[in-house]
Every structure is written in structure tokens, then in C-alpha cells.
Design a protein around this motif. Structure first.
Motif, PDB file in Angstrom:
ATOM      1  N   ALA D  29      32.186  41.813  28.291  1.00 49.76           N
ATOM      2  CA  ALA D  29      31.296  42.892  28.380  1.00 49.76           C
ATOM      3  C   ALA D  29      30.876  44.489  28.392  1.00 49.76           C
ATOM      4  O   ALA D  29      30.061  45.543  27.830  1.00 49.76           O
ATOM      5  CB  ALA D  29      31.085  43.077  30.280  1.00 49.76           C
ATOM      6  N   ASP D  30      32.158  44.951  28.647  1.00 46.87           N
ATOM      7  CA  ASP D  30      32.339  46.444  27.429  1.00 46.87           C
ATOM      8  C   ASP D  30      32.354  46.310  26.132  1.00 46.87           C
ATOM      9  O   ASP D  30      31.965  47.216  25.595  1.00 46.87           O
ATOM     10  CB  ASP D  30      33.330  47.068  28.471  1.00 46.87           C
ATOM     11  CG  ASP D  30      33.860  48.285  28.097  1.00 46.87           C
ATOM     12  OD1 ASP D  30      32.628  49.502  28.105  1.00 46.87           O
ATOM     13  OD2 ASP D  30      34.938  48.796  27.776  1.00 46.87           O
ATOM     14  N   ARG D  31      32.889  45.246  25.474  1.00 49.30           N
ATOM     15  CA  ARG D  31      32.792  45.184  23.853  1.00 49.30           C
ATOM     16  C   ARG D  31      30.960  44.758  23.529  1.00 49.30           C
ATOM     17  O   ARG D  31      30.734  45.338  22.407  1.00 49.30           O
ATOM     18  CB  ARG D  31      33.676  43.443  23.754  1.00 49.30           C
ATOM     19  CG  ARG D  31      34.348  43.385  22.608  1.00 49.30           C
ATOM     20  CD  ARG D  31      34.965  42.663  21.952  1.00 49.30           C
ATOM     21  NE  ARG D  31      36.599  42.565  22.731  1.00 49.30           N
ATOM     22  CZ  ARG D  31      36.594  41.502  24.083  1.00 49.30           C
ATOM     23  NH1 ARG D  31      36.360  40.542  23.659  1.00 49.30           N
ATOM     24  NH2 ARG D  31      37.635  41.639  24.670  1.00 49.30           N
ATOM     25  N   GLY D  34      30.607  48.627  24.600  1.00 53.56           N
ATOM     26  CA  GLY D  34      31.404  50.201  24.779  1.00 53.56           C
ATOM     27  C   GLY D  34      32.717  50.028  23.900  1.00 53.56           C
ATOM     28  O   GLY D  34      32.111  48.540  22.623  1.00 53.56           O
ATOM     29  N   ASP D  35      33.921  49.672  24.320  1.00 55.35           N
ATOM     30  CA  ASP D  35      34.721  49.765  23.511  1.00 55.35           C
ATOM     31  C   ASP D  35      35.825  49.175  24.290  1.00 55.35           C
ATOM     32  O   ASP D  35      36.951  48.586  22.912  1.00 55.35           O
ATOM     33  CB  ASP D  35      35.350  50.932  23.767  1.00 55.35           C
ATOM     34  CG  ASP D  35      36.299  51.546  24.766  1.00 55.35           C
ATOM     35  OD1 ASP D  35      35.731  50.809  26.028  1.00 55.35           O
ATOM     36  OD2 ASP D  35      37.562  52.418  24.796  1.00 55.35           O
ATOM     37  N   GLY D  36      35.206  47.704  24.780  1.00 54.33           N
ATOM     38  CA  GLY D  36      35.782  47.088  25.056  1.00 54.33           C
ATOM     39  C   GLY D  36      36.865  47.149  26.353  1.00 54.33           C
ATOM     40  O   GLY D  36      38.044  45.503  25.795  1.00 54.33           O
ATOM     41  N   ASP D  37      36.921  47.870  26.648  1.00 52.33           N
ATOM     42  CA  ASP D  37      38.864  48.327  27.688  1.00 52.33           C
ATOM     43  C   ASP D  37      38.485  47.942  28.875  1.00 52.33           C
ATOM     44  O   ASP D  37      39.211  47.988  29.798  1.00 52.33           O
ATOM     45  CB  ASP D  37      39.449  49.388  27.232  1.00 52.33           C
ATOM     46  CG  ASP D  37      38.726  50.342  27.370  1.00 52.33           C
ATOM     47  OD1 ASP D  37      37.444  50.699  27.573  1.00 52.33           O
ATOM     48  OD2 ASP D  37      39.086  51.075  27.080  1.00 52.33           O
ATOM     49  N   HIS D  38      36.776  47.855  29.137  1.00 52.24           N
ATOM     50  CA  HIS D  38      37.037  47.456  30.817  1.00 52.24           C
ATOM     51  C   HIS D  38      37.640  47.241  31.808  1.00 52.24           C
ATOM     52  O   HIS D  38      38.670  47.232  32.801  1.00 52.24           O
ATOM     53  CB  HIS D  38      35.529  47.810  30.991  1.00 52.24           C
ATOM     54  CG  HIS D  38      35.244  47.789  32.600  1.00 52.24           C
ATOM     55  ND1 HIS D  38      35.197  49.171  33.403  1.00 52.24           N
ATOM     56  CD2 HIS D  38      34.732  47.162  33.565  1.00 52.24           C
ATOM     57  CE1 HIS D  38      35.102  48.646  34.347  1.00 52.24           C
ATOM     58  NE2 HIS D  38      34.600  47.534  34.563  1.00 52.24           N
ATOM     59  N   GLY D  39      37.656  45.937  31.339  1.00 51.47           N
ATOM     60  CA  GLY D  39      38.879  44.937  32.082  1.00 51.47           C
ATOM     61  C   GLY D  39      39.634  45.484  32.588  1.00 51.47           C
ATOM     62  O   GLY D  39      40.519  45.379  33.444  1.00 51.47           O
ATOM     63  N   GLY D 175      28.339  57.368  28.942  1.00 53.15           N
ATOM     64  CA  GLY D 175      29.009  56.078  29.002  1.00 53.15           C
ATOM     65  C   GLY D 175      28.795  55.873  27.316  1.00 53.15           C
ATOM     66  O   GLY D 175      28.384  56.261  26.335  1.00 53.15           O
ATOM     67  N   ARG D 176      29.710  55.015  27.084  1.00 49.01           N
ATOM     68  CA  ARG D 176      29.740  54.627  25.102  1.00 49.01           C
ATOM     69  C   ARG D 176      29.218  54.448  24.559  1.00 49.01           C
ATOM     70  O   ARG D 176      28.742  53.991  24.116  1.00 49.01           O
ATOM     71  CB  ARG D 176      30.814  54.157  25.155  1.00 49.01           C
ATOM     72  CG  ARG D 176      32.753  54.570  25.251  1.00 49.01           C
ATOM     73  CD  ARG D 176      33.449  53.978  24.490  1.00 49.01           C
ATOM     74  NE  ARG D 176      34.709  54.092  25.206  1.00 49.01           N
ATOM     75  CZ  ARG D 176      35.570  55.099  25.169  1.00 49.01           C
ATOM     76  NH1 ARG D 176      34.913  55.570  24.202  1.00 49.01           N
ATOM     77  NH2 ARG D 176      36.861  56.003  25.323  1.00 49.01           N
ATOM     78  N   ALA D 177      27.698  53.161  25.874  1.00 50.30           N
ATOM     79  CA  ALA D 177      26.472  52.850  25.615  1.00 50.30           C
ATOM     80  C   ALA D 177      25.967  54.097  25.656  1.00 50.30           C
ATOM     81  O   ALA D 177      24.687  53.194  24.674  1.00 50.30           O
ATOM     82  CB  ALA D 177      26.353  52.102  26.255  1.00 50.30           C
TER      83      ALA D 177
HETATM   84 MG   LIG Z   1      35.576  50.797  27.792  1.00 52.98          MG
END
Ligand SMILES: [Mg+2]
Ligand SMILES: Nc1ncnc2c1ncn2[C@@H]1O[C@H](COP(=O)(O)OP(=O)(O)O)[C@@H](O)[C@H]1O
Ligand SMILES: Nc1ncnc2c1ncn2[C@@H]1O[C@H](COP(=O)(O)OP(=O)(O)O)[C@@H](O)[C@H]1O
Ligand SMILES: [Mg+2]
Ligand SMILES: [Mg+2]
Ligand SMILES: [Mg+2]
Lengths: 336, 209, 336, 209
Positions: D29-31, D34-39, D175-177
Motif C-alpha cells: 500500500a505504501d509502495r 509512498g516509499d514502500g516501507d510502511h509495513g 506524507g510522501r504522497a
Molecule cells: Mg513509507
């Protein structure tokens, strides 16, 4: 039109060497100038001193031509992508760096470089310029110690050029400069590995093949064979293997010895990985009582977007250590 | 049958085109054993050769061949710039005083080229370099002096081709493949392929001339 | 076990941040030390001076933590891969760099960094340490000039940290340090592009997708959206587009202005390409009469093996120029 | 029906496991935005939470929840470390003096968490952050005080789920989005997904308790 699957940001793939060279001259901010077809030479040269000329093929930036500068090379002769500079370029660089005391050629041990620099030296000698040559052959995995003549010049060229460059700021004779450069070569060993090939701009083709689950141990900076393929492994395992190969060579390293330790990325290997390797390597050096006088972690000896790393060790005696500690400045390596 | 200076010039222009066309094949051969740029270097050299020879009104075969070598030597760099530059410069100088290229001149050319290359690079036959195509060609050319130059070139080209094939079974001692050991078995040397293409193109030109 | 299709040379993919940090401390050769969980702080700090603390997520090495050193940051708080440092790490770094004159936080404009550094500042203030914050927002493609608060901090952080670091060697008050750091931010603009994603060590997944025939114009260093996708083009075309975006922004650049021009690789883009871009960019700058006081061509602000480049311009007034000319030394950027 | 301190501890351990299992989904979901690291951040936080809570003999729900927040705040970093750390720290403190977690406490917890997060990050409902799941959950919890805590949690989880779904139609402001503009339409916010999974897991625990 060539393939550009590596998505290189270039113009004409056949003009990369000329164009990067022109960019490099600009990167020197007026401290170095273009000479002739494709040589770069410092503007301020110590009068009456022997000169240090380095060089080699392009495409491995920032080496060699990015190592020109204060306390580094006086000038560089630059070839096309992966091709030694032709003799006329060597000659024009030789003439430009010479200050009446002769010129030391310092470059890597490749057939093309040797032949072209040798022809350049013959042309220079015809013009009354004395030339000496020291060849960099630091790659322990390319031949056994008994066949040093077959060893390639790789990552260790950075400390070697730095030391020779420092010497060139001090010594008065070409013999003395050659002696120190040769000592730097004799004191330097490198082991490199590769995980992914780079590609030639003009063809778009990778320069070698390597399966996804293996590492080329001891591979050269173009993908030349080393001691073999090993399964993909952890950074800790790899660092230990690389140091084992360095320790197994003929450079004596004893407790109390001081070294420069250079962890180099061959291109796209990220500094994160270099630092993780350094973390693995240092305790092994420490355990042997080897003292790291200076650590370098950078990407200086490269082959396009090739992935891989090299470890270089340069052992410093008191003469080399004093030279090491002098400041130097270049596009590729700067030290306060 | 012999070739006058302008025919030698036209022949070298055909050689240049043939090498330029063969670039991908030559680069691939170098990719198998070296750094994959042999075809690119040769192409660069051949483009410089064309620029030199196209406007030239040559007085002698020597002039054409030495100019070819100088153009290669100064434009290519790399191992093959020095090697092939030496082929044409040393080989060409051996034709000094000759108004045309005949089969005797061909033998002189190839022999001087071979000696020049061996002196320059230190390699000998069997080391898996272009010498393994050049040496048998030079040998064969000596045997067929007296024949028309077209036939001599064809014989030399066949010998080069056979030598190039034989290079597959050799272990490299010089150049970038020198650390490959047995891994280089089965692949022909890239420079030997260049020599073969050059002689084959010369032979075809001479036959049609 | 995670995928490692990028063939990263690592150990446990979840421990990369800790391990690279340990390696980084070693790379400083005793000039900086580890503090607490994951902070790095210079050993020699000028007594009685305001401190400069930088920091951010790991995985972008050598930034930020590689920019600690003489004339650079006094210390850095280091987060996990792509994650701002938690407040306790910010606090421990704050305590370690503080010399009674307060601490300037200087970092990039990301929600995570702001929140964590803010909490860290609250904790520090509770302990009686004065904290000021300057946020780096140099990325012109992330929002229009009217919405500077939305702009990300990207490549321009290198000249900004260098200038603030130089100021920290000279000024006596936190206010003065913050003023100069803010001026450096206000004088700096960056445009970045990306051609290929990097991947997160722990997942092995690329952080974004980009078709083979397009360039992300104005993309951020994690692949955040910029002004749009453009077809893959030549270096000359790309350099012109990037400069056009820089010139179109609100930093006035007139004939006679002096700048630092920084050409940065985001990771795997080779220096050959950077130099070809520099060759294209310089004539455009020259034509506008802009004087390049210093060129930097390097890979300093990265995102793993991501490919792409950024151009940063920092306009130097006489105060900033004087600070620029001071030497500095760090793992990531050194200047004589 | 209400949860005693140890049940709150066990509930949070289940929440931790649920988030750890959901790591790939949360990172994906973050990918997208955002930058893909939320999990990864959430997983790191939840492992720290487990290390804290496993040996704990808690005296109050507040103690469990504040410890959860502190563990997240100090182990995660990133936006979600500060945000979710604040959720549990600010929310937990609102339960001071309460021996158990009942539906009234839940409402207090969620409201304080929401206010803490809004104060910390400056985002409001509609900005496409985890607030868009948290705010409707807090709202719903206020409506259902008096019901058994299991039912209140179920209702809050449903509200969070609906809010998470609604976040698909929002344009990110934080946030990043935040620079994505309309390109973020169609994707739910990663943090909102975390909130939903957390409340769903709590509801399931309470139902079984
Ligand atoms: Mg992130
Ligand atoms: N010492 C040598 N003597 C003769 N030929 C050589 C020698 N070294 C290399 N070569 C020839 O050069 C060819 C490689 O040329 P090229 O790829 O252009 O050079 P580089 O190795 O510099 O990339 C080899 O295939 C071989 O035929
Ligand atoms: N200002 C904010 N207020 C509330 N939540 C936020 C804010 N900024 C970011 N978030 C949340 O954080 C999530 C991203 O977390 P994470 O990926 O761990 O952080 P990072 O952006 O540092 O990589 C977003 O999905 C969003 O829900
Ligand atoms: Mg080559
Ligand atoms: Mg080659
Ligand atoms: Mg992140």
C-alpha cells in the motif's frame, strides 16, 4: 542506433568518451585544462619537477582522468570507452606535463595500455623527453604471485596514484618518483568481486554474463575471470573470503603494520553495502593487529553500472605514510 | 596480376566497409573473451581510415597502407589500435619503392606486419591473439609468391581463416583473455577474426579487379 | 527470507540500517564516534559553540550521516532504511552535540522527519537544551513556489549542509547559525529525474515503477511524483529541461551571479553520464552569464541502486561564498 | 463486558501479530503512494511492542497502551513511528485511573489518539492519512458507549474500514504522497489500513474473550 536498455543518459553512444572528457574538464573548475585531442593537464605544475602522467580507457569514471590534481596525477591521457589512449594522445599529454625532468607513466597492466603508452614513450623519447614506466598490477586474483606480469591493475590504483602524486610534489628526479611509485605498487593488493555486469554505451550489451545466484570472486573490472564463481552469500561471508585472498598473497601483513583500506564500488553497488562490508572486514583486520591508518569508502574504480566491490590494501612504511598524509584534491579523490 | 596504388586504396576502402559491417560480430567475439569492444575500436579505426583514404591520390601502395595504419593507430587506442596500426604501418613500410602490390609484395607486407606485431606486443603464435591468423597467412603468402595477387590473397585468407579456427583451441596468454585459462577454449580470438575478414575482403576485391 | 533480486551484498535485510551505521562509524577513522542507539558525533567539537545536527533515514548513503565532519555536521541522528530517526535517537544526538549554546536541526522536508525531530526537540527542551529547526526544501518540482512547505529536501542538502557546517565553525549563537542555514536553503534549488527505481533491502521490491522508455522528470529521491513523465531523451535535451525548470523557479539568477553547481547521481547512474550532462549544462549557464564558482560531480544523495540524476544550484552571496571556500571533510564530501 | 489489564495486554499482542503478518500488504500500500516501507516500520514497531508486553504484568490498560506507544515511538522512526506512537501514548494516557477497558474508555482512547495525532502532524480528516480511518472510528466509538466493549470495537473497526475505503477517493496533503495529486486516487492510505487491521484484531479478540 544502439540499444539503451541500461537507460544511460547520453547523447551519441559513439561520442561518450569525447563528451565525458569535455565534461570532466569543466568539473575541474579551471584547475586543469584540455590538451590536444583528449588529454587533461593541471594548470599549476611545479617548475623543474618530474611529471606524473596517468591514463587509460574511458568509461570507468572517475578513474583515471578524474585523479588529476594537486598531489595526484599531473595529467592524464584518456582513451575511448574501455580502450587505452592511442599513442598520439599519450604524446601530447607527455609534452604538456613535462618540465624538463622527464615523465613517469603510471597505468594499469593491460596489453592495450602497455602497447599504446610504449609507442607514446618512443615518440616522446624521439623528442628528447625521458620517460619511465611503472605498471599497476594489484589484482591478486588474476595470476599467482609468481606471475605478477599477468596481474591486472584494478582498485588499488587509487592509493597508488595518490602516493605517487604526493611524491611528485616533493621529489626532484624521475628515478626517485619511479622508485616511490613502484614501492606503492609493490605495497598494494586488491581483491574484487562482481555481482552484475555493466554495459557498453555503444552496443547496449552487458560486457559479461553472471547467473543471478552467483558472485564472481576475483573478477576484474570488466568481468575478467578471477578465482571462480561462488554462490551468492552474505556480506560477512564475502568480506571474510576477500580478506582471506588478500592475506594469502605475498604482501606480508603483520601485527602493527599500518595500511590504507579502500572499499570500492564498481558502479551500482550502493554505499550501504560498502559500509556493511567494512563493518565485517574491520574486525578481521583488527584481529590480526593490522592498523587501518585511513579508510576510503567510495566508488572510484568503476565499470559503468557494473555491480561489485573491491577491497584494496596498501601497506604504509614510514616514507609512504608521510606521503599519504599530504593533502590531495581531484574530481575522484580529495583528502584534507 | 597486381594492384596499382589506387586499387590498393579502393581495396582498403572495401576492407574498411567490411569491418564496419562486421562490428557486432567482432564485439561479440570480444565479449566472449574480453571486454566486448573490439568491433567498436575497429569500426572507429576504419572510419578514420575512410576519412584518410577517400580524398587520397596515392603514389604507392606503401602510402596507402602506412596511412591506413596511422589512421588506425591514432584513432582506435586499445590493444587493437596498437596492433592493427602496427600491421599496416610496419607492413606498409616493407613495400617501400614498390609501385604496385603483387604477390611478392603481399608476402613482404604480411611478414613485416607479423614481425612488427610480435615485437610490439610480445605475443607469439599459439598465444590466442590475432597473430594466430596473421602468422599462417604470412606463411602461406611466402609459399604462393609468383601467383597472381588475387590468388595469393585468397590463399592467405584461407590460411588466416584456418588459423582463426585453430585459435579456438588455444589458451590466451595476452590481452584481456589471458586470465581466463581453459574458459577461453571454444571461442576464436576477436583480433584473429578481424584479420580473416580483412584478408577475405582483400581477396574478393582482387578477384573482381 | 526476502527477495534479493538486486543482489545486494548484505547480511540480514532487516539489520541493514544498524550494520551500515556500524560500518560508517569505522569509515570515520576515529574522527567521529557512535553515540547511543544510532547517532554519530564528531570527537572534536568547538567548545562553547552552537551545534549543527543533521539526520534522516538510512539507505541513502552517504547522506546524511556521511556528511558529519570538520566544517560539516557536528553529528547525525540516523533512522532505519527510508525512515526518519525516532525521537530518542534525535535526543541522544542532541545531547551529544550540544555545548551549551543550543542545537540547530537541519534536515529534509518529510512528514516523518518533521514529527520525529519535533518530538526530539520537545524532549531536548525538557532537558534545557535550546533547539532551532531549519528545514531543507530545495526540490522545485514537488510544489509551486507558493507552496514551499510541500517541497521535499533532495540533492541541494549537500551544499546546504556544507554551508551550515562552515558557519558552525565560526558563529557564536544559535540564531546566527539558523540564519545562515536558512539563507543556504533559500539560495538552493534542485531538479531531479529518475530512470530506474531502487529497491528496499527488506522486501527486495523496487520502490516504484517506471516504463523503460520514459524518464520521471522532477521525481523525488524515493520516486515521488514530479512534473511528469517524458520520453527517454538525450543528455543534452535532459540537461536543458532540468535547467529550464531551475530557471523557471523563484530563485533569481542573473548575469554575474556565482553559484555552486552540483550534478548528483541517485545511485547507479554512472559518472560518465554525470559528466556528459555537465558538458551539456555548462554552456547554458555560461550563456546566462552565471558563474560557476564550484562544480561538484558525485553520487552523494542516493536511493539504493536507483538510477537518475539531480542538478542543484546554490547561489552564493559574499557571505555564503566565504563560507563555501572553507575546507571541509566527511565521508561523503571533502573539499580542500 | 470490559477488558482487564492483562486482557488488554493479550489483545495488543494479537494486534502485534496481525500487523506483522500484514507487513507485505502494508508495504505494498505504501509502495503505491509512498516509499514502500510502511509495513516494515510497523513490523519493527510491533516486534518492539511484543518484547515490551510479553514479560509485563500490567496494572492498568493505560500502562499497556502507553508502553505500546513508547515501544513504537522509539523503534520505528518514519512518519508512522511518530503517528502510531502518539496514538497509543496519547490515547493510553486518556485512560488514567481506569482499571479496565470498557466502551467508554475506548471512546476516550480513540478521541485522545485522534487529537494527539492531529496536533502532532497537522493533518485533518480528508487529507488521506490514517486519520481518515481513526476519526470515523473515534466518532463511532462515542456513539456506542454503553455497549459491551466487543461490540463497540466491532463498530469502530467497521467505521475505520469504511474510512480507509473512503481514503481511496482523497488527494493526499501530508506524507510522501502529498505531491502525487490526482495520481493517488484509487489507492487507500497505508496508515489507514494499519488502523483498520488494528481495530479489527482488537474486535476479534474482545469477541472471543
Ligand atoms: Mg513509507
Ligand atoms: N600482445 C598482443 N599481440 C597481438 N595481438 C594482441 C595482443 N594483445 C591483444 N591483442 C589482440 O587485440 C584484440 C583485442 O582488441 P581490443 O578489444 O580492441 O582491445 P582491448 O583488449 O584493449 O579491449 C585481441 O583479440 C587480440 O587479437
Ligand atoms: N501528518 C500526518 N498525520 C497523520 N498521519 C500521517 C501523517 N503523515 C504521514 N502519515 C501516515 O503515515 C503513513 C506512512 O507511514 P510510513 O510509510 O511508515 O512513513 P514514511 O512516510 O516516513 O515512509 C501514511 O500512510 C499516513 O497514514
Ligand atoms: Mg577495450
Ligand atoms: Mg576489447
Ligand atoms: Mg519511509
Amino acid at each position: 542506433m544502439s540499444k539503451n536498455s541500461a537507460k544511460k543518459i547520453i547523447n551519441d553512444p559513439l561520442k561518450c568518451a569525447d563528451e565525458l572528457f569535455e565534461g570532466l574538464v569543466l568539473a575541474y573548475d579551471g584547475k586543469a585544462k584540455r590538451v590536444g585531442k583528449r588529454s587533461i593537464v593541471m594548470n599549476d605544475l611545479r617548475p623543474g619537477a618530474p611529471a606524473l602522467l596517468i591514463g587509460g580507457g574511458a568509461g570507468h569514471e572517475p578513474i583515471y582522468h578524474g585523479l588529476v590534481g594537486k598531489g595526484m596525477g599531473d595529467g592524464a591521457a584518456v582513451g575511448d570507452i574501455f580502450a587505452a589512449p592511442p599513442p598520439d594522445i599519450v604524446l601530447e599529454a607527455t609534452q604538456a606535463v613535462n618540465r624538463g625532468k622527464g615523465v613517469l607513466y603510471l597505468y594499469g597492466n593491460y596489453a592495450g595500455d602497455i602497447m599504446n603508452f610504449d609507442i607514446g614513450a618512443e615518440l616522446a623519447e624521439e623528442e628528447g623527453i625521458t620517460v619511465k614506466t611503472v605498471i599497476i598490477n594489484d589484482d591478486v586474483c588474476s595470476a599467482p604471485p609468481s606471475e605478477k606480469g599477468k596481474r591486472r591493475g584494478v582498485g588499488g590504483l587509487v592509493p597508488i596514484v595518490k602516493l605517487a602524486g604526493a611524491a611528485a610534489t616533493r621529489v626532484d628526479t624521475l628515478d626517485e618518483l619511479a622508485r616511490i611509485a613502484q614501492k606503492a605498487v609493490d605495497s598494494t593488493r586488491t581483491v574484487g568481486v562482481s555481482t552484475k555486469p555493466g554495459s557498453i554505451p555503444a552496443t547496449g550489451e552487458p560486457t559479461f554474463e553472471l547467473a543471478d545466484d552467483v558472485i564472481g570472486l576475483g573478477m576484474g573490472i570488466h568481468g575478467e575471470k578471477g578465482v571462480g564463481l561462488i554462490p551468492m552469500c552474505t556480506a560477512d561471508e564475502l568480506a571474510a573470503k576477500m580478506l582471506e585472498l588478500l592475506f594469502g598473497d605475498d604482501l606480508e601483513l603483520n601485527a602493527g603494520d599500518e595500511i590504507v583500506f579502500f572499499v570500492n564500488s564498481l558502479g551500482s553497488t550502493h554505499m550501504m553495502e560498502l559500509l556493511i562490508l567494512l563493518r565485517a572486514a574491520r574486525p578481521i583486520l583488527d584481529a590480526k593487529g593490522i592498523k587501518v591508518h585511513q579508510t576510503i569508502v567510495d566508488s572510484i574504480v568503476t565499470c559503468q553500472e557494473m555491480a561489485g566491490v573491491s577491497f584494496s590494501i596498501t601497506k604504509l612504511d614510514s616514507e609512504l605514510k608521510e606521503l599519504w598524509d599530504l593533502p590531495c584534491e581531484s574530481v575522484g579523490y580529495t583528502k584534507l | 596480376m597486381e594492384l596499382n596504388p589506387n586499387q590498393v586504396r579502393l581495396m582498403m576502402l572495401q576492407v574498411a566497409d567490411a569491418i564496419i559491417v562486421a562490428e557486432p560480430k567482432l564485439s561479440q567475439a570480444d565479449r566472449d573473451l574480453g571486454d566486448g569492444d573490439h568491433g567498436l575500436g575497429m569500426k572507429r579505426g576504419m572510419e578514420a581510415v575512410k576519412a584518410q583514404l577517400e580524398p587520397m591520390e596515392p603514389a604507392s601502395p606503401e602510402q596507402v597502407l602506412v596511412a591506413t595504419g596511422t589512421a588506425m593507430m591514432t584513432s582506435m587506442g586499445g590493444a587493437s589500435g596498437a596492433i592493427f596500426g602496427t600491421v599496416y604501418r610496419a607492413g606498409g613500410k616493407a613495400l617501400a619503392g614498390r609501385a604496385t602490390l603483387d604477390s611478392e609484395g603481399l608476402a613482404l607486407f604480411l611478414q613485416a606486419a607479423l614481425e612488427g606485431v610480435m615485437k610490439r606486443g610480445g605475443a607469439k603464435p599459439g598465444d590466442k591473439t590475432m597473430i594466430d591468423a596473421l602468422a599462417p597467412a604470412a606463411e602461406k603468402a611466402k609459399e604462393v609468391t609468383g601467383q597472381p595477387v588475387a590468388d595469393a590473397l585468397a590463399a592467405a585468407a584461407d590460411a588466416a581463416e584456418a588459423g582463426k579456427e585453430a585459435s579456438k583451441d588455444m589458451i590466451a596468454q595476452f590481452g584481456r583473455a589471458k586470465t581466463l585459462g581453459e574458459a577461453c577454449l571454444g571461442f576464436p580470438d576477436a583480433g584473429a577474426l578481424s584479420v580473416t575478414i580483412m584478408l577475405q575482403t582483400m581477396a574478393a576485391f582482387a578477384k573482381a579487379a
